[in-house]
Design a protein around this motif. Structure first.
Motif, PDB file in Angstrom:
ATOM      1  N   GLU A 162      36.777  45.090  35.742  1.00 20.83           N
ATOM      2  CA  GLU A 162      36.375  44.242  34.907  1.00 20.83           C
ATOM      3  C   GLU A 162      37.378  43.200  34.374  1.00 20.83           C
ATOM      4  N   PRO A 163      37.558  41.943  35.047  1.00 20.28           N
ATOM      5  CA  PRO A 163      38.192  41.083  34.454  1.00 20.28           C
ATOM      6  C   PRO A 163      37.906  40.708  33.028  1.00 20.28           C
ATOM      7  N   VAL A 164      39.070  40.800  32.003  1.00 22.75           N
ATOM      8  CA  VAL A 164      38.558  40.584  30.486  1.00 22.75           C
ATOM      9  C   VAL A 164      37.831  39.358  30.251  1.00 22.75           C
ATOM     10  N   TRP A 165      38.249  38.290  30.980  1.00 22.40           N
ATOM     11  CA  TRP A 165      37.591  37.016  30.707  1.00 22.40           C
ATOM     12  C   TRP A 165      36.506  36.729  31.103  1.00 22.40           C
ATOM     13  N   ALA A 166      35.850  37.896  31.708  1.00 23.05           N
ATOM     14  CA  ALA A 166      34.383  37.757  32.447  1.00 23.05           C
ATOM     15  C   ALA A 166      33.397  38.672  31.442  1.00 23.05           C
ATOM     16  N   ILE A 167      34.044  39.593  30.606  1.00 19.72           N
ATOM     17  CA  ILE A 167      33.155  40.199  29.813  1.00 19.72           C
ATOM     18  C   ILE A 167      32.534  39.791  28.534  1.00 19.72           C
ATOM     19  N   GLY A 168      31.213  39.738  28.599  1.00 20.19           N
ATOM     20  CA  GLY A 168      30.629  39.208  27.409  1.00 20.19           C
ATOM     21  C   GLY A 168      30.557  37.648  27.417  1.00 20.19           C
ATOM     22  N   THR A 169      31.288  36.960  28.359  1.00 17.52           N
ATOM     23  CA  THR A 169      31.549  35.463  28.257  1.00 17.52           C
ATOM     24  C   THR A 169      30.451  34.641  29.153  1.00 17.52           C
ATOM     25  N   GLY A 170      29.650  35.413  29.927  1.00 17.65           N
ATOM     26  CA  GLY A 170      28.733  34.824  30.755  1.00 17.65           C
ATOM     27  C   GLY A 170      29.453  34.095  31.855  1.00 17.65           C
ATOM     28  N   ARG A 171      30.704  34.315  31.909  1.00 13.47           N
ATOM     29  CA  ARG A 171      31.481  33.821  32.983  1.00 13.47           C
ATOM     30  C   ARG A 171      31.903  34.777  33.764  1.00 13.47           C
ATOM     31  N   ASN A 172      31.238  34.971  35.217  1.00 15.09           N
ATOM     32  CA  ASN A 172      31.623  36.123  36.051  1.00 15.09           C
ATOM     33  C   ASN A 172      32.639  35.758  37.075  1.00 15.09           C
ATOM     34  N   ALA A 173      33.554  36.545  37.579  1.00 17.46           N
ATOM     35  CA  ALA A 173      34.306  36.441  38.654  1.00 17.46           C
ATOM     36  C   ALA A 173      33.405  35.797  39.681  1.00 17.46           C
ATOM     37  N   SER A 174      34.237  34.733  40.813  1.00 15.07           N
ATOM     38  CA  SER A 174      33.716  34.433  41.844  1.00 15.07           C
ATOM     39  C   SER A 174      33.700  35.561  42.950  1.00 15.07           C
ATOM     40  N   PRO A 175      32.746  35.420  43.658  1.00  6.69           N
ATOM     41  CA  PRO A 175      32.814  36.527  44.893  1.00  6.69           C
ATOM     42  C   PRO A 175      34.048  36.546  45.377  1.00  6.69           C
ATOM     43  N   GLU A 176      35.034  35.630  45.743  1.00  4.00           N
ATOM     44  CA  GLU A 176      36.244  35.728  46.324  1.00  4.00           C
ATOM     45  C   GLU A 176      37.146  36.387  45.157  1.00  4.00           C
ATOM     46  N   GLN A 177      37.194  36.079  43.906  1.00  4.94           N
ATOM     47  CA  GLN A 177      38.054  37.002  43.068  1.00  4.94           C
ATOM     48  C   GLN A 177      37.918  38.313  42.952  1.00  4.94           C
ATOM     49  N   ALA A 178      36.271  38.667  43.065  1.00  2.00           N
ATOM     50  CA  ALA A 178      36.088  39.916  42.907  1.00  2.00           C
ATOM     51  C   ALA A 178      36.270  40.692  44.108  1.00  2.00           C
ATOM     52  N   GLU A 179      36.190  40.197  45.447  1.00  4.93           N
ATOM     53  CA  GLU A 179      36.335  41.013  46.487  1.00  4.93           C
ATOM     54  C   GLU A 179      37.656  41.221  46.723  1.00  4.93           C
ATOM     55  N   GLU A 180      38.736  40.202  46.272  1.00  2.00           N
ATOM     56  CA  GLU A 180      40.112  40.173  46.451  1.00  2.00           C
ATOM     57  C   GLU A 180      40.631  41.514  45.516  1.00  2.00           C
ATOM     58  N   ALA A 181      40.100  41.490  44.397  1.00  2.00           N
ATOM     59  CA  ALA A 181      40.847  42.624  43.343  1.00  2.00           C
ATOM     60  C   ALA A 181      39.907  43.844  43.889  1.00  2.00           C
ATOM     61  N   HIS A 182      38.752  43.965  44.230  1.00  2.00           N
ATOM     62  CA  HIS A 182      38.277  45.192  44.865  1.00  2.00           C
ATOM     63  C   HIS A 182      39.075  45.669  45.965  1.00  2.00           C
ATOM     64  N   ALA A 183      39.280  44.803  47.005  1.00  2.00           N
ATOM     65  CA  ALA A 183      40.165  45.164  48.111  1.00  2.00           C
ATOM     66  C   ALA A 183      41.422  45.691  47.813  1.00  2.00           C
ATOM     67  N   PHE A 184      42.049  45.171  46.900  1.00  2.00           N
ATOM     68  CA  PHE A 184      43.192  45.450  46.274  1.00  2.00           C
ATOM     69  C   PHE A 184      43.276  46.972  45.591  1.00  2.00           C
ATOM     70  N   LEU A 185      42.079  47.113  44.999  1.00  2.00           N
ATOM     71  CA  LEU A 185      42.018  48.556  44.411  1.00  2.00           C
ATOM     72  C   LEU A 185      41.934  49.419  45.212  1.00  2.00           C
ATOM     73  N   ARG A 186      41.052  49.203  46.489  1.00  2.00           N
ATOM     74  CA  ARG A 186      40.859  50.034  47.488  1.00  2.00           C
ATOM     75  C   ARG A 186      42.271  50.519  48.017  1.00  2.00           C
ATOM     76  N   VAL A 187      42.957  49.649  48.066  1.00  2.00           N
ATOM     77  CA  VAL A 187      44.559  50.019  48.660  1.00  2.00           C
ATOM     78  C   VAL A 187      45.069  50.988  47.802  1.00  2.00           C
ATOM     79  N   ARG A 188      44.779  50.549  46.370  1.00  4.10           N
ATOM     80  CA  ARG A 188      45.599  51.447  45.426  1.00  4.10           C
ATOM     81  C   ARG A 188      44.851  52.897  45.497  1.00  4.10           C
ATOM     82  N   LEU A 189      43.832  53.014  45.710  1.00  7.05           N
ATOM     83  CA  LEU A 189      43.108  54.464  45.972  1.00  7.05           C
ATOM     84  C   LEU A 189      43.462  55.083  46.957  1.00  7.05           C
ATOM     85  N   ALA A 190      43.714  54.448  47.981  1.00  2.00           N
ATOM     86  CA  ALA A 190      44.320  54.930  49.290  1.00  2.00           C
ATOM     87  C   ALA A 190      45.671  55.481  49.223  1.00  2.00           C
TER      88      ALA A 190
END
Ligand code: PGA
Length: 254
Positions: A162-190
């Motif tokens: 949850e990018p803090v700047w996107a919470i309750g602001t109406g401004r969501n992460a772009s698909p690229e920003q979201a996928e990049e962060a999620h892929a990074f988190l998947r590596v952290r989980l691994a």
């Protein structure tokens, strides 16, 4: 294939009366079986919600939990108390807890451990502020916030980016920003649990997720559902998001 999870974080909204009428309407919807749905009302509404959701397909979550099982902690609620009520999930480390109530990575991990020990599933929240993103520190922040993950039980864990700047602001992460962060988190989980376990763990996107952007964000390969604030308070928009998740599940399965 990971089952998609759509969780509504009601924050400090909906007392008992509103919770009851919302859940009555939600249960009357023909919810798609391919999606896990969880609602997280405020503490005061949990007993009423637990009675309504007993035996239902919709799961029940709390928004916070203390790290001790009992004790002199005025105003806090312990994990075994939530489990006794019939609560199955808990959100931990939400950015509002971090910024407004002094939550740290260490306390978030302690809460998550206590929750898991009581049999609860944890939705563990991480995400950078706008200043951190602008400084190019997003990955460093996510790395720090996930540094205690190995102490947790991967069988009862989902992450929420949850990018803090996107919470309750109406401004969501772009698909690229979201996928990049999620892929990074998947590596952290691994790194914490091994590659096989990481492939099975769900990483939810949160931050202004709504019907208008749900299909796009939920289509991303490493996005396995959503943690939804504002749009989860309205039955129509919440069920539209659930249906967008079901469409993704059907597309991937076919
Ligand atoms: P939002 O909140 O959907 O209203 O941006 C998300 C959250 O805080 O979990």
């Amino acid at each position: 294939m990971r089952r998609l999870l759509i969780a509504g974080n009601w924050k400090m909204h909906k007392g008992v009366a509103e919770t009851t009428s919302f859940l009555e309407s939600l249960l009357a919807e023909d919810l798609p079986p391919a999606v896990d749905v969880v609602c997280c009302p405020p503490f005061a509404s949990l007993p009423a919600a637990a009675m309504m959701l007993a035996g239902a397909e919709v799961g029940l979550g709390a928004q916070n939990v203390h790290w001790e099982a009992s004790g002199a902690f005025t105003g806090e609620v312990a994990a075994p108390m939530l489990a006794e009520l019939g609560v199955g999930w808990v959100i931990v480390g939400h950015s509002e807890r971090r910024t407004l109530f002094g939550e740290t990575d260490a306390t978030a991990v302690a809460r998550a451990r206590a929750a898991q020990a009581a049999g609860l599933e944890v939705i563990y929240c991480v995400g950078e502020t706008l200043a951190e993103r602008d400084q190019g520190a997003t990955f460093a922040v996510l790395e720090r916030q996930t540094s205690g993950l190995a102490e947790l039980d991967p069988r009862r864990l989902a992450l929420a980016y949850e990018p803090v700047w996107a919470i309750g602001t109406g401004r969501n992460a772009s698909p690229e920003q979201a996928e990049e962060a999620h892929a990074f988190l998947r590596v952290r989980l691994a790194g914490a649990f091994g590659g096989g376990a990481a492939e099975g763990l769900r990483i939810l996107y949160g931050g202004s997720l709504k019907p208008a952007n749900a299909r796009q964000l939920l289509a991303l390969p490493d996005v396995d559902g959503g943690l939804i604030g504002g749009a989860s308070l309205d039955l129509r928009s919440f069920s539209d998001i659930i249906r967008a998740a079901a469409a993704r599940a059907a597309g991937v399965d076919s």
